[in-house]
Every structure is written in C-alpha cells, then in structure tokens.
Design an enzyme around this catalytic site. Structure first.
Site, PDB file in Angstrom:
ATOM      1  N   GLU A  64     -12.339  -2.392  11.898  1.00 28.91           N
ATOM      2  CA  GLU A  64     -12.612  -1.922  10.903  1.00 28.91           C
ATOM      3  C   GLU A  64     -13.640  -2.289   9.820  1.00 28.91           C
ATOM      4  O   GLU A  64     -13.884  -1.238   9.371  1.00 28.91           O
ATOM      5  CB  GLU A  64     -11.256  -2.121  10.266  1.00 28.91           C
ATOM      6  CG  GLU A  64     -11.152  -1.244   8.820  1.00 28.91           C
ATOM      7  CD  GLU A  64      -9.907  -1.653   8.046  1.00 28.91           C
ATOM      8  OE1 GLU A  64      -9.002  -1.726   8.703  1.00 28.91           O
ATOM      9  OE2 GLU A  64      -9.935  -0.965   6.976  1.00 28.91           O
ATOM     10  N   ASP A 106      -8.656  -9.047   4.036  1.00 26.83           N
ATOM     11  CA  ASP A 106      -8.507  -7.840   5.189  1.00 26.83           C
ATOM     12  C   ASP A 106      -9.989  -8.026   5.709  1.00 26.83           C
ATOM     13  O   ASP A 106     -10.204  -7.280   6.282  1.00 26.83           O
ATOM     14  CB  ASP A 106      -7.918  -7.182   3.835  1.00 26.83           C
ATOM     15  CG  ASP A 106      -7.834  -5.073   5.298  1.00 26.83           C
ATOM     16  OD1 ASP A 106      -6.613  -5.870   6.174  1.00 26.83           O
ATOM     17  OD2 ASP A 106      -7.547  -4.130   4.330  1.00 26.83           O
ATOM     18  N   GLU A 125       0.806  -1.045   0.443  1.00 23.86           N
ATOM     19  CA  GLU A 125      -0.070  -0.327  -0.257  1.00 23.86           C
ATOM     20  C   GLU A 125       0.592   1.445   0.095  1.00 23.86           C
ATOM     21  O   GLU A 125       0.552   2.203   0.828  1.00 23.86           O
ATOM     22  CB  GLU A 125      -0.975   0.139   1.410  1.00 23.86           C
ATOM     23  CG  GLU A 125      -1.920  -1.175   1.489  1.00 23.86           C
ATOM     24  CD  GLU A 125      -3.056  -1.967   2.426  1.00 23.86           C
ATOM     25  OE1 GLU A 125      -2.502  -0.839   3.446  1.00 23.86           O
ATOM     26  OE2 GLU A 125      -4.361  -1.470   1.907  1.00 23.86           O
ATOM     27  N   TRP A 160      -8.266  -2.144  -5.775  1.00 25.89           N
ATOM     28  CA  TRP A 160      -7.909  -2.280  -4.545  1.00 25.89           C
ATOM     29  C   TRP A 160      -7.880  -3.876  -4.930  1.00 25.89           C
ATOM     30  O   TRP A 160      -7.674  -4.457  -3.948  1.00 25.89           O
ATOM     31  CB  TRP A 160      -9.112  -2.021  -3.187  1.00 25.89           C
ATOM     32  CG  TRP A 160      -8.531  -0.624  -3.359  1.00 25.89           C
ATOM     33  CD1 TRP A 160      -9.251   0.498  -4.147  1.00 25.89           C
ATOM     34  CD2 TRP A 160      -7.581   0.022  -2.720  1.00 25.89           C
ATOM     35  NE1 TRP A 160      -8.747   1.764  -3.456  1.00 25.89           N
ATOM     36  CE2 TRP A 160      -7.273   1.339  -2.530  1.00 25.89           C
ATOM     37  CE3 TRP A 160      -6.016  -0.740  -1.736  1.00 25.89           C
ATOM     38  CZ2 TRP A 160      -6.435   2.335  -2.268  1.00 25.89           C
ATOM     39  CZ3 TRP A 160      -5.405   0.128  -1.227  1.00 25.89           C
ATOM     40  CH2 TRP A 160      -5.224   1.774  -1.533  1.00 25.89           C
TER      41      TRP A 160
END
Ligand code: GCV
Length: 679
Positions: free
Chosen positions: A394, A366, A287, A542
């Site tokens: 998250e 993720d 990233e 992504w």
C-alpha cells in the site's frame, strides 16, 4: 504459464531440473502411520508426483505399506534399496513439524501429523527445484509460529481494498467463487507454510455481512474444505454490527442479552454449516467501523462476548488493535495517533479470554516504509498477541515499485522489546516463547489478485513467498529466502540468482531513500497512497503529520512532546527519548529537529534529505541496468512485464525526489551543497 490455466504457478512451476541424485530418493515412496485417503495426504501425494514428474521426469511409485516391524528392520537400509520412507512420529516433533534424514540411499520423513507431512513434501520439492542434493540431509523443521495467516482484503463486488494485482479470485459481483484457482491458491500458500486465511476484507460492509448467512454457506464451506485439504483453516471477517444489519436486535451492545443470544444462534448455524471454520477476524471501532465503544463498552467486552460464543466450536476471535481517532484536529499537537493502539488496549491486558488474539500492526501508524515497532508488542504481557504485517504494498510502491519487504519484517521480528529478561524479541513474543501462549503468530495482508501472475509485478511474489517462509522459520535470513524464491521461480543459474537477489535485497532501502526521510513516513498522495504529496495529509484529520516549518521537521514524541516514547520498556524508552541515542533511521519519527542538525554521517539533516533522494533515483536507474542484463536469461514475458514496472518506478522516484527536495528547499531556504537541480 500452465497451458490449461490463465494464471501462472509462480514458484511451483516444476520445470525440469538437474537430478543431483534426487531421483533415486523419491522414486519409491512408502507410507506408515498415515491414512492415504486423508485429504491432506492425497493432496501431498499428488503434489509430490506432479513436482517430481515435472522436475525430474520420473513418476514416484507407492512402494509398499510398511508395518511398524518392517520399519524397525529396515533401519539401516536393508529393506528399501533407495526411496522415501514416510512415517508418523507423534512424539519428539512439534505439531506441523517434520524431520528429514537421508542415510544409505533412504530418505526418511518423520512427520508429526498430516500437515508436517505436507510441509515435508514441499521441503523435498524445494530442494529438488533448487538443485540441491537430498543426500546426507539431516534436518528438523518445526514452525516457529503456531498461526501463519494471510488476511485478504477482498470485497464481494470483486474489488480488493489496497489490491494491486487485479480483482479478487474469491469474490465477484456479490458471489463467492470456487474453482481451480482456489486450489492453486491453497497449494501456493501451503507450500510456504501458511495455515490460515481470512477470505474477506476487514471492512465488512454490504453483501460481505451476509457471508455468515444461508446465502453463502455452501460456497464458503466448499472453500473451507479445499483449504483444509492443504492444512489451511478458513476464517471470515465479521461485521460487528451484524445483528442490526441481518434483522436481529436493534443493537450490537456486547452486554445486551438479546444481542448475545442472537450471536449464539448465529454461530450455532454458521458452525453447523462450516464445521471446520477457524473463527473470525474483527476490525471494530476503527475508521468508521462499528464496535463496542458505541455502547460505552470496552474492546475486551466486545472481543470476549464473541469469543465465548465461538469457543464451543473450537473457534477463535482475532481482534485488531488498529483503533485510533481518525477525526483528529491537525492543530492539536498533543494528540498522537502513534499512541492510540497502546492507550486503547494496554489497560485491559489480562482481561481478554483465552481464545481471543489481539492482532497488532508492526508499527503504531500504518505500514510505512519505516516506522517504530508497535509498543503493544511485548507491552501486553498477559494477552495472546499476533503480529500483522502488510505484504500488499500500500505505502511501499503498490507492486509497481520493487520493494522486497522481508528485511523490514525481519527487523520487526528481531526487535528487542525488553518485556522479559531473555526471550524478549517480537519473534519470541508472537511465537509464544516468551509468555507460553498457544494462540499467537503472524498475519499478513495479502498482495494477491486475479492477475495472471497473482501479484501484479512478478517480483512482488517474493513477498508472499517470503512471508510464509519467514512465519514458519523466523530464523531464515532475508537473503536465503530471496535465493530460494529466485531459484524456484526463475532458475538456479548463478548470474540470474545473484542479480535478482541483489535487486530484491537493495529495494527496500532504495524505496526509503526516494520517499519520506528518517522514519517520518506519509507524504503520500491522499487516498491512493501512491506517489508524493508532501502536505497531502498535513492538514487533514488522519493524525499523520510531519510538522515541517522553515526551521525543521519531525514529530516530537519525547517527554517534551507527545510522551509516546514512554510506551516502551526501558532501555528503549530512554533511547528513543534522546536525540543522540535514537537510531538515526527513526530520528524524525521521534524528534522534531532543525534542518541544520548534524547527523552521524557528518551531514546536516537537510543535506541528508537531498543526498538520499538523489541516490534513490540513481539506484533505480542501476536496478534497471541490472534487470536489462538478465534479458534472455529469464522468460521474455517476465522480463518485459517487470521492465515496464521499473519504468514506472523510475518516474515515481523522480517525482518523489523532486517534490521532496523542492519542498524542503523552499521551506528551509538552504541550498544543496552539490548544487543539483532542485526546483
Ligand atoms: C482495510 C489503512 C488502509 C485501509 C485499511 C486499514 C486497516 O488505513 O488505508 O485501507 O482498511 O488500514 O488496516 O484496517
């Protein structure tokens, strides 16, 4: 809340408890084989006194210094007529372990070392808090995982990446903070067995790069000392490009002599100032962060160079495997982000030096509410490996929505990798049981911040608590952990316990029901990652796609798709490859299927999507009803704070339900069998 402090003590409130015969057992304490001036022993003693005073209203006394002769003659309870005997026992108990036994009114704590003693004291305090008698105790506790770490994603400006509980209590405006909260954090972490903490975000930028310089040494060393007093090793995240940013050579090539010599000098300086530093965590080539790929070198080249240089100081390098192409073309259906970790790391299995640990996220994508277990775990067989989970929510509700994550972590730990004939679960692999590694364990991205209650939502503290307990004792069930947490935090009242445990235990499934279905993940609002946006990442770079069209949805990761399934050992590979055998909760993670596909429940895929989303919202409504029933039985401020979060959760759940259902209705044109409102 502690009167003098602006923050709560969570499960260490030590409010009055029923004695259960425990007072007699902890009133007098004798130590043998331990230096009472050792910082850990001093802290452990202070904690015991504080806890026993608070919960039982008595002050423990040091009874006497027993010699080893006294100890032998006192077996059977002749010398002490009640009390706690603390003895060092270096043999027969693993490091950081302890044995607790009670006979004839004498409680004996045999601890392998200072940390074992500390954990033993916290065990005693836990039993007292849970109003369980210590009589007839006979238990051996040894940590399953050598390393049990918290990773803080705290930035030096005070913000926290993916933080949902205020700002950092480690950093503010470019400064390192050290105060009473640092100690309370260490107490809380140690009380659940955490023995390592990474202070700063893995995305190391700006001032954080300077943490390994004179500018910050004193404060960082102070934190390291406080942590050490609670058995916690301090680690820092490292900027791989530090040589360039801190005035060193104009390169970060791991094979360049100037770069190596710069790091050598740097580490000699760092460890001279912070001698008890555990080492470094590195996010490289991920990233946008710099790494060895820039110089045509491998991940092993990068990790080994740093590891060799910290080795003389007993340091270790924890190297993250979250390396993938984040500039993918969404049109390209063959490139699969899920493959990336394995593809980038498997070839060099065995090349990593012995003080390198590869830290692997639980899933290949993720931290989604449901995804497959990373095939790197157990795929690597000759490399130290460590499991990374995310306690910070998250993608799982951001500490607004209730989502008790311990059941998810347990599923990962229990997953059979088939990497060896018998000890082959992820828990076996990361504990070192499978391959005999000494450097391995579990790490969690922390969910703490400087909110008064540490975790934003009072109930989210169960995830911090649970992670620590689970990392120390992986055989504990999610429910046992939840019960402990409720008993320690709120009360042992049966109704309170049953209700809060029920809320916690159901919450992960509920969250999954109203968000993305059957393992496909994502569909979240880009960047913030809270709330629905079904196509939010569908046409982005992504690598996080659902591939829905008017016929069906899901990512084909089978032999006819991206081939990801082959990264698993058999029989997992074949199981995932087959639509019939694939576990249903992961169906869309592995297969692209028509909306009319029949599930084992007898429902079509589209009907399952509709039903689960309606159910998810109904379950949140039920959660609120249950919570309301607790009013008056738990502190009003906690009731109110969580109530307010539940309202936001209900709003969020309805948004998810209506957006997901409407999206798939519009794509498929198939109506809901029950004719409910879909837009
Ligand atoms: C710290 C995800 C998160 C990032 C995080 C990254 C990582 O992509 O959204 O905020 O960066 O994971 O784990 O490195």
């Amino acid at each position: 809340m502690d009167k003098e402090k602006k923050w709560t003590q969570l499960w260490l409130t030590y409010s009055p408890r029923q004695d259960m015969g425990n007072g007699e057992l902890v009133k007098y304490v004798s130590f043998s084989g331990f230096d009472r001036k050792h910082p850990i022993i001093e802290n452990a003693w202070a904690e015991l006194v504080k806890g026993v005073e608070g919960m039982l209203g008595i002050t423990p006394d040091i009874y006497e210094e027993l010699s080893s002769d006294d100890i032998i003659s006192s077996e059977g309870g002749t010398q002490l007529c009640g009390g706690l005997k603390v003895l060092r026992q270096a043999q027969g108990i693993k490091p950081e372990g302890y044995r607790l036994t009670e006979k004839d009114g004498i409680l004996t704590l045999n601890a392998a070392d200072e940390k074992g003693l500390l954990y033993g004291f916290f065990h005693i305090l836990r039993q007292i808090a849970l109003e369980k008698t210590l009589r007839n105790t006979d238990i051996l506790c040894e940590p399953d995982n050598p390393l049990r770490m918290m990773n803080h994603w705290d930035n030096m400006d005070g913000s926290i990446e993916r933080g949902y509980s205020g700002n950092s209590f480690f950093f503010d405006k470019g400064e390192v903070l050290v105060d009473e909260r640092t100690r309370d954090y260490a107490r809380l972490a140690a009380s659940v067995g955490i023995n390592g903490a990474v202070l700063n975000n893995v995305n190391v930028k700006d001032q954080a790069t300077w943490l390994i310089t004179e500018r910050y040494f004193d404060k960082v060393a102070e934190i390291a000392r406080i942590f050490e007093g609670y058995g916690i090793k301090l680690f820092l995240s490292l900027n791989y490009a530090a040589p360039l940013e801190l005035g060193g050579p104009d390169s970060a090539d791991p094979l360049n002599e100037d770069v190596i010599s710069w790091w050598k000098d740097k580490f000699s300086e760092v460890f001279a100032k912070i001698p008890n530093l555990g080492g470094f965590l590195v996010k490289a080539d991920s990233e946008g962060r710099p790494g060895p790929f820039t110089y045509g070198r491998t991940q092993a080249d990068g990790a080994n160079m740093l590891a060799d240089l910290v080795k003389p100081y007993g340091g270790i390098i924890i190297w993250r495997c979250f390396v993938y192409n984040c500039t993918q073309d969404w049109r390209d259906t063959k490139t699969d982000r899920a493959r990336a970790g394995y593809d980038n790391f498997i070839e060099m299995d065995g090349d990593y030096h012995d003080n390198v640990i590869l830290q692997i996220k639980n899933g290949p994508m993720d931290f989604q509410i449901r995804e497959a277990v990373s095939p790197l775990l157990g795929g690597l067989t000759r490399t130290n490996q460590m499991l990374e989970v995310q306690v910070a929510q998250e993608y799982t509700g951001q500490q607004i929505d209730l989502c008790y994550l311990i059941p998810l972590f347990k599923e990962v730990l229990d997953f059979r990798t088939y990497c060896s004939p018998d000890t082959d679960t992820v828990a076996d692999v990361v504990s070192g049981r499978t391959f005999g590694n000494k450097l391995c364990g579990m790490a969690a991205v922390s969910n703490t911040g400087n909110d008064a209650n540490w975790t934003g939502n009072d109930l989210a503290a169960a995830n911090f608590y649970g992670f620590g307990r689970l990392a120390y004792a992986t055989s504990l069930s999610s429910e046992e952990i939840a019960q402990e947490w409720v008993g320690m935090t709120y009360s042992n009242d049966r109704e309170v316990k049953e209700t809060v445990v029920r809320l916690l235990m159901g919450s992960r499934n509920t969250y999954e029901k109203y968000t993305s279905p059957l393992g496909i993940g994502w569909m979240v609002t880009p960047n913030t990652h809270y709330g629905p946006s079904v196509d939010g990442y569908e046409y982005s770079r992504w690598g996080t796609y659902h591939r829905a069209d008017h016929m069906g949805l899901g990512v084909d990761r089978t032999d006819s798709g991206t081939g990801y399934v082959r990264q698993y050992h058999e029989p997992n590979a074949s199981r995932y490859n087959s639509v019939e055998e694939c576990p249903e909760e992961l169906l869309l993670f592995f297969h692209h299927l028509p909306y009319t596909h029949m599930l084992k429940s007898g429902k079509t895929l589209i009907q399952h999507i509709y039903d689960s989303h309606f159910e998810g919202v109904e379950e949140v409504e039920e959660m609120i009803r249950l919570w309301d029933g607790l009013r008056g039985c738990i502190p009003e401020d906690s009731y109110q704070l969580v109530r307010e979060r539940f309202e936001r959760q209900l709003y969020n759940a309805k948004e998810w339900r209506d957006q997901v259902n409407s999206y798939f209705y519009r794509k498929s044109g198939i109506v809901d069998e029950k004719n409910r409102a879909i837009f």
